[in-house]
Structure formats: C-alpha cells, structure tokens
Design a protein around this motif. Structure first.
Motif: not given
Lengths: 157, 157
Positions: A20-21, A24-25, A128-129, A132-133, A137, B144-148
């Motif tokens: 996911s990291f 997502g990144t 986008y970030l 969403t978070a 988190d 967080v990154m999965q949501q992104v």
C-alpha cells in the motif's frame, strides 16, 4: 552465490502495508507531479525547491544546503537549478555574506510562478491525501516518515 | 491569470507532516534503490515487477495488467521489461490461454536473481522502516496509503 545471513521476511500483514505504501506513494507523487506539469510546467521536485527558496532570507540558499534540505544529491539539484535558471525562475550567484559557495536565488518571476503553482499543489494534497486520511492516521504518517528521515540522514545518507 | 478559487492552505502542522512524508519517502526509496542496484543490478521498480511475476500462475502476467498492478504507465513498463529481457530475467510471449495480448514471463535466471535481491530488499525495509515505526503507526501508514491507492485508482488514474 548463496546468501547465508538469515533474512527476517515480512509477514503477510507487513507485506500488505508495504505494498500500500509503494502503490499509494507512486500514485500520489505521479498525480501531484502531473497536475503541476500540466498547469504550471513544473515538476514536484522543482516545486519543492521553489518553496524552500521562497522561505529563505533573501530567497537564497546555498546549493549544498538546498540539496540536503530536499534530500536530493547535489548533482541532481545542480541539474534542476540549471533548468529553472533557463526559465528565469531562479538565478545563481556567489553567496553575499562570506563569498563561500554558490547560492540559488528565487526571482520575482519565480515567486509568481510558485504562487500560482501552490494553489494547484495544496489542492492536490488536500484532495488526494488529507481528506482521505483521518487526522490521527495522518499524524501517525508524519511520525513514521520523520523517523525515517532522521534514521537515514543520520547514517550520512 | 488569477486563480479565483479559494485554496485551503495547509496548517503548519499539516505542512510538517507533508514535508516528513516527502523527505522520508525520497530518502527511503533512494536508499532501497541504491542497495538493490549496488548488490544486484536491479532498480526498485524492476524488483517490484519481478515480485509480481514470481507470484503469478506460470510466472506470467499480461503487460497491461502488470502496469496496473505496479501503478506505472504502460509505456514505462514496456521499457522496463525490454531492459529485463536483455538481461535474460524475463521473456515476452503471447498469452497461452486465449492468444490475446503480450505477457511478461519470469525466467529461471530471473527467479534466482529475485531470490538473491529479496534478501537485500527485505533487510532494508526492516532496517529503515519497520524497526523505526511502532506497530500501530506502521498499521496507520498502511491504512492511509491504501486509501490513497483506492481514491486515485478509482478516479481512473
């Protein structure tokens, strides 16, 4: 050649977080970069450099300090600054205070360019970030990544 | 051209998190990339592609699906696969099941290369990220990154 050192493999859960990291990144940076290029002809790394310059006294930072601040190699920053100089967004000059080293200086045109780009960029970070978070988190994300910065920079990265 | 839309600026705290994210991500990805290149001649994006192929039935994935899986453009994945093909790490061929599209297939040599590289990579993820973050913050990072990913991919990114 066989590796004889035991490697601590990631668990399935850790692997999920790591993917996911990465995903997502990649998605986030590509999208923010694309938004800036489309609307303002700037890349994300260029934008970050302009932000740093805009906040510095005299809108000026030594090249070596600039590289450290944004976490890029000095040769990469030199290349980026050369491109921005061709666009009249920055100029290079000797440091005025003690004559040591070369500084990058944000021009008036560069400041205007940055101000316009900032609207696009901040809107993107929000959309986008941040939106969403959740707040907790998002704060955790900051803690983790700040520790990574300190660990890798502390090792002379 | 003046921007008339009100931009919600980041607070100082949000700006701090965002800078940690940018700095940490850059430092982490550069370091993992450098470790893999030095020890195994692979970049991080190449490594990710090999992992995906190794997990697929027949070690084979259609090029378009591979691009979607790693979040890169199709032209970028095509370029990467061409380089890996020159190293005898992957081969390209028609999909065997229905004859539609071109697939990338991990070779035996590619699998050996990946297995050696995995030791270096997993050690790095542990040293630079997992050991640094607490378990809860690491889980938050994943959320967080999965949501992104879902947000940006859902928009047809």
């Amino acid at each position: 050649m066989e590796t004889t050192t035991a490697t601590p493999w990631l668990t399935a859960e850790q692997q999920g977080v790591w993917r996911s990291f990465l995903g997502g990144t990649t998605a986030l940076m590509d999208r923010l970069d694309r938004d800036l290029r489309t609307a303002h002809g700037l890349s994300m790394p260029e934008y970050e450099i302009l932000v740093r310059l805009s906040e510095a006294p005299g809108r000026s930072i030594r090249m070596a300090e600039l590289a450290d601040a944004v976490g890029h190699s000095r040769s990469r920053v030199t290349h980026t600054i050369a491109r921005l100089e061709r666009e009249d967004i920055v100029v290079r000059g000797q440091c005025s205070d003690d004559g040591r080293g070369v500084s990058a200086v944000l021009t008036d045109h560069g400041l205007s360019t940055l101000e316009a780009a900032a609207h696009t960029h901040v809107q993107g970070v929000n959309d986008y970030l941040l939106d969403t978070a959740g707040a907790e988190d998002f704060a955790a994300l900051g803690r983790v990544m700040q520790q990574v910065v300190e660990k890798l920079n502390g090792k002379g990265f």
